[in-house]
Design a protein around this motif. Structure first.
Motif, mmCIF file in Angstrom:
data_model
loop_
_atom_site.group_PDB
_atom_site.id
_atom_site.type_symbol
_atom_site.label_atom_id
_atom_site.label_comp_id
_atom_site.label_asym_id
_atom_site.label_seq_id
_atom_site.Cartn_x
_atom_site.Cartn_y
_atom_site.Cartn_z
ATOM 1 N N LEU A 25 -2.675 5.030 41.781
ATOM 2 C CA LEU A 25 -2.737 5.145 40.360
ATOM 3 C C LEU A 25 -4.224 3.981 40.108
ATOM 4 O O LEU A 25 -4.367 3.519 39.035
ATOM 5 N N ARG A 59 -3.760 11.010 37.031
ATOM 6 C CA ARG A 59 -2.286 11.086 35.293
ATOM 7 C C ARG A 59 -3.061 8.988 35.731
ATOM 8 O O ARG A 59 -1.968 8.618 34.863
ATOM 9 N N ALA A 65 -4.787 -4.404 38.743
ATOM 10 C CA ALA A 65 -5.393 -4.927 40.171
ATOM 11 C C ALA A 65 -4.177 -4.934 41.405
ATOM 12 O O ALA A 65 -3.174 -4.514 41.028
ATOM 13 N N ASP A 66 -4.617 -4.548 42.295
ATOM 14 C CA ASP A 66 -3.412 -3.798 43.304
ATOM 15 C C ASP A 66 -2.758 -5.057 43.334
ATOM 16 O O ASP A 66 -3.662 -6.246 44.772
ATOM 17 N N ILE A 67 -1.380 -4.712 43.360
ATOM 18 C CA ILE A 67 -0.633 -5.865 43.161
ATOM 19 C C ILE A 67 -0.066 -6.109 44.767
ATOM 20 O O ILE A 67 0.355 -7.497 45.352
ATOM 21 N N MET A 70 -2.847 -8.192 45.571
ATOM 22 C CA MET A 70 -2.752 -9.917 45.810
ATOM 23 C C MET A 70 -2.021 -10.302 46.359
ATOM 24 O O MET A 70 -1.856 -12.027 46.588
ATOM 25 N N GLY A 78 -7.672 -16.199 45.517
ATOM 26 C CA GLY A 78 -6.725 -15.334 44.125
ATOM 27 C C GLY A 78 -8.388 -15.743 43.199
ATOM 28 O O GLY A 78 -8.569 -15.326 42.256
ATOM 29 N N VAL A 82 -10.687 -13.226 41.220
ATOM 30 C CA VAL A 82 -10.905 -13.925 39.739
ATOM 31 C C VAL A 82 -12.202 -13.575 38.987
ATOM 32 O O VAL A 82 -12.836 -12.822 38.435
ATOM 33 N N TYR A 106 -2.666 5.486 32.801
ATOM 34 C CA TYR A 106 -2.213 3.836 32.697
ATOM 35 C C TYR A 106 -3.697 3.395 32.702
ATOM 36 O O TYR A 106 -4.901 3.011 33.481
ATOM 37 N N GLY A 109 -3.002 -4.471 32.777
ATOM 38 C CA GLY A 109 -3.707 -5.338 33.587
ATOM 39 C C GLY A 109 -5.338 -5.502 33.589
ATOM 40 O O GLY A 109 -5.560 -5.267 32.860
ATOM 41 N N PRO A 132 0.499 -6.483 31.977
ATOM 42 C CA PRO A 132 1.700 -7.390 32.412
ATOM 43 C C PRO A 132 2.067 -7.821 33.348
ATOM 44 O O PRO A 132 3.420 -7.913 33.978
ATOM 45 N N GLU A 133 0.851 -9.377 33.185
ATOM 46 C CA GLU A 133 0.884 -9.799 34.289
ATOM 47 C C GLU A 133 1.771 -10.957 34.342
ATOM 48 O O GLU A 133 1.836 -11.179 35.646
ATOM 49 N N LEU A 136 4.550 -11.052 36.780
ATOM 50 C CA LEU A 136 4.240 -10.366 38.636
ATOM 51 C C LEU A 136 3.946 -12.466 38.933
ATOM 52 O O LEU A 136 4.119 -12.327 39.507
ATOM 53 N N ILE A 138 1.700 -14.452 36.912
ATOM 54 C CA ILE A 138 0.560 -14.468 37.265
ATOM 55 C C ILE A 138 -0.139 -14.707 35.212
ATOM 56 O O ILE A 138 0.990 -13.572 35.068
ATOM 57 N N GLY A 141 -7.185 -11.813 34.849
ATOM 58 C CA GLY A 141 -7.227 -12.540 34.966
ATOM 59 C C GLY A 141 -8.571 -11.968 35.277
ATOM 60 O O GLY A 141 -9.937 -13.041 35.856
ATOM 61 N N TYR A 142 -8.680 -10.947 34.838
ATOM 62 C CA TYR A 142 -10.290 -10.225 34.752
ATOM 63 C C TYR A 142 -10.914 -9.948 33.074
ATOM 64 O O TYR A 142 -11.282 -9.345 32.886
HETATM 65 N N1 CO8 Z 1 -1.041 -2.331 42.875
HETATM 66 C C1 CO8 Z 1 -1.152 -1.048 43.479
HETATM 67 N N2 CO8 Z 1 -0.513 -0.024 43.695
HETATM 68 C C2 CO8 Z 1 -0.437 0.267 42.481
HETATM 69 C C3 CO8 Z 1 -0.564 0.184 41.050
HETATM 70 C C4 CO8 Z 1 -1.418 -1.376 41.146
HETATM 71 N N3 CO8 Z 1 -1.339 -1.895 40.250
HETATM 72 N N4 CO8 Z 1 0.386 0.237 39.955
HETATM 73 C C5 CO8 Z 1 0.993 1.376 40.927
HETATM 74 N N5 CO8 Z 1 0.591 1.706 42.501
HETATM 75 C C6 CO8 Z 1 1.017 2.633 43.570
HETATM 76 C C7 CO8 Z 1 2.540 2.177 43.566
HETATM 77 O O1 CO8 Z 1 2.620 1.279 44.198
HETATM 78 C C8 CO8 Z 1 3.233 3.762 43.686
HETATM 79 O O2 CO8 Z 1 2.714 3.583 45.889
HETATM 80 P P1 CO8 Z 1 3.461 4.358 46.825
HETATM 81 O O3 CO8 Z 1 3.242 6.209 46.190
HETATM 82 O O4 CO8 Z 1 2.753 4.624 47.809
HETATM 83 O O5 CO8 Z 1 4.717 4.220 46.598
HETATM 84 C C9 CO8 Z 1 2.211 4.643 43.771
HETATM 85 O O6 CO8 Z 1 0.512 3.894 43.353
HETATM 86 C C10 CO8 Z 1 2.809 4.901 42.696
HETATM 87 O O7 CO8 Z 1 2.530 4.482 41.677
HETATM 88 P P2 CO8 Z 1 4.955 4.566 40.632
HETATM 89 O O8 CO8 Z 1 6.094 5.591 41.848
HETATM 90 O O9 CO8 Z 1 5.146 2.944 40.544
HETATM 91 O O10 CO8 Z 1 4.485 5.398 39.473
HETATM 92 P P3 CO8 Z 1 5.314 5.353 38.528
HETATM 93 O O11 CO8 Z 1 5.240 6.625 37.735
HETATM 94 O O12 CO8 Z 1 7.090 5.122 38.494
HETATM 95 O O13 CO8 Z 1 5.159 4.360 37.645
HETATM 96 C C11 CO8 Z 1 3.847 2.635 36.528
HETATM 97 C C12 CO8 Z 1 3.807 3.593 37.019
HETATM 98 C C13 CO8 Z 1 4.652 2.037 35.350
HETATM 99 C C14 CO8 Z 1 1.885 2.330 35.941
HETATM 100 C C15 CO8 Z 1 3.681 1.824 38.034
HETATM 101 O O14 CO8 Z 1 2.991 1.780 38.980
HETATM 102 C C16 CO8 Z 1 3.049 0.110 37.868
HETATM 103 O O15 CO8 Z 1 4.173 -0.944 37.043
HETATM 104 N N6 CO8 Z 1 2.460 -0.673 38.496
HETATM 105 C C17 CO8 Z 1 1.836 -1.386 38.187
HETATM 106 C C18 CO8 Z 1 1.218 -1.931 37.139
HETATM 107 C C19 CO8 Z 1 0.720 -2.945 36.480
HETATM 108 O O16 CO8 Z 1 1.668 -4.428 37.064
HETATM 109 N N7 CO8 Z 1 -0.490 -3.731 36.623
HETATM 110 C C20 CO8 Z 1 -0.831 -5.152 36.659
HETATM 111 C C21 CO8 Z 1 -1.427 -5.900 37.981
HETATM 112 S S1 CO8 Z 1 -1.319 -7.254 37.473
HETATM 113 C C22 CO8 Z 1 -3.471 -7.214 37.468
HETATM 114 O O17 CO8 Z 1 -3.610 -6.554 37.150
HETATM 115 C C23 CO8 Z 1 -3.982 -8.533 37.142
HETATM 116 C C24 CO8 Z 1 -5.631 -8.760 37.117
HETATM 117 C C25 CO8 Z 1 -6.189 -9.939 37.025
HETATM 118 C C26 CO8 Z 1 -6.703 -10.271 38.857
HETATM 119 C C27 CO8 Z 1 -6.724 -11.316 39.352
HETATM 120 C C28 CO8 Z 1 -7.259 -11.706 40.593
HETATM 121 C C29 CO8 Z 1 -5.793 -12.688 41.224
#
Ligand code: CO8
Length: 259
Positions: A25, A59, A65-67, A70, A78, A82, A106, A109, A132-133, A136, A138, A141-142
């Motif tokens: 995604l 989509r 960020a890649d969870i 991270m 970390g 940032v 989408y 974060g 949504p951090e 998780l 955290i 952070g960006y």
């Molecule tokens: N990181 C890594 N992989 C992801 C992420 C992500 N943020 N989001 C989605 N994916 C992957 C899923 O793991 C999945 O992989 P696989 O097919 O291998 O299982 C694939 O993408 C498709 O995702 P879903 O199956 O989960 O798709 P859904 O339609 O069921 O759900 C959502 C879509 C609701 C978007 C869901 O994927 C989700 O909740 N994703 C995470 C969103 C999130 O929490 N983002 C915030 C991350 S934290 C952040 O951004 C902090 C920024 C500051 C960083 C500071 C650095 C230290």
């Protein structure tokens, strides 16, 4: 630099950046952050690009960020991440070329933080927004703790960040997080229309106006007006000002310099 996770093409002065990790995604891992930073630095000085657009393949715009990545980092790593993210967001925000986020899905974060670094945010009706951090363990952070309240106000920013609430495009429009919402099939046409409108203007005036607005928002009005005076002078002293005014008087389209 070779780009593994992004596609870049230029069409009539518009540089289109497509995030291309649809299998995740379009999550921002460290590699893609470095690629974007390199690309936006190039865009800044590329005379062929007058406006940049960033969008996502599939989509999602950017689901944060890649969870997975991270989860493997130490605290110090970390912090480094940032700082790299902050550098990228500032390369976008302070880019000499206006940047439009075409939010196709989408925007979560770090993805939403990137969108907030852009000059304009046009969203598809299908887009979803959130920070949504805290869920998780955290915080944003960006730049989210700083740019979100500046954009939507303190209360709304706290609601989005502390409740990790996801909102739809209409709600994002209502609170001022995005500038416009359109049907998914109209997204790129709308964005390209806006980009072309800006492309027709004097590049130096666009650069100087953007930077005056950004710099002025960091300081008091008196200092801001000093910034405006100096910025105005830069545009007024340019060949484009002479061309723009002569073209008006001669009732013909202006031919601005391409830089
Ligand atoms: N990181 C890594 N992989 C992801 C992420 C992500 N943020 N989001 C989605 N994916 C992957 C899923 O793991 C999945 O992989 P696989 O097919 O291998 O299982 C694939 O993408 C498709 O995702 P879903 O199956 O989960 O798709 P859904 O339609 O069921 O759900 C959502 C879509 C609701 C978007 C869901 O994927 C989700 O909740 N994703 C995470 C969103 C999130 O929490 N983002 C915030 C991350 S934290 C952040 O951004 C902090 C920024 C500051 C960083 C500071 C650095 C230290």
């Amino acid at each position: 630099m070779e780009y593994k996770h992004i596609i870049f093409e230029v069409s009539e002065g518009v540089g289109i950046v497509t995030m291309n990790r649809p299998e995740a995604l379009n999550a921002l891992n460290l590699e893609v952050v470095a690629e974007l930073d390199d690309l936006f630095s190039r865009i800044d000085s590329d005379p062929e690009v007058k406006v940049a657009v960033i969008t996502g393949a599939g989509r999602s715009f950017i689901a944060g960020a890649d969870i997975e990545e991270m989860g493997r980092l130490t605290g110090d790593e970390g912090r480094e991440m940032v700082l790299k993210g902050h550098h990228l967001m500032s390369t976008i925000e302070n880019n000499r070329k206006p940047v439009i986020a075409a939010i196709n899905g989408y925007s979560l974060g770090g993805g939403n933080e990137l969108a907030m670094s852009c000059d304009f945010r046009i969203a598809s009706e299908k887009a979803k927004f959130g920070q949504p951090e805290v869920g998780l363990g955290i915080i944003p952070g960006y730049g989210g703790t700083q740019r979100l309240p500046r954009l939507v106000g303190k209360g709304m920013a706290k609601k989005l960040i502390l409740c990790a609430e996801t909102i739809d495009a209409q709600e994002a429009l209502r609170i001022g997080l995005v500038d416009k919402v359109v049907a998914p099939e109209e997204l790129m046409d709308t964005v390209m229309g806006l980009a072309r409108k800006i492309c027709a203007m004097a590049p130096i005036a666009i650069d100087v106006a953007k930077s005056a607005i950004n710099s002025g928002l960091q300081c008091d009005l008196k200092t801001g007006l000093r910034i405006e005076t100096e910025s105005f002078y830069r545009a007024f002293a340019s060949e484009d000002r002479v061309e723009g005014m002569h073209a008006f008087v001669e009732k013909r389209p202006a031919k601005f310099r391409n830089k």
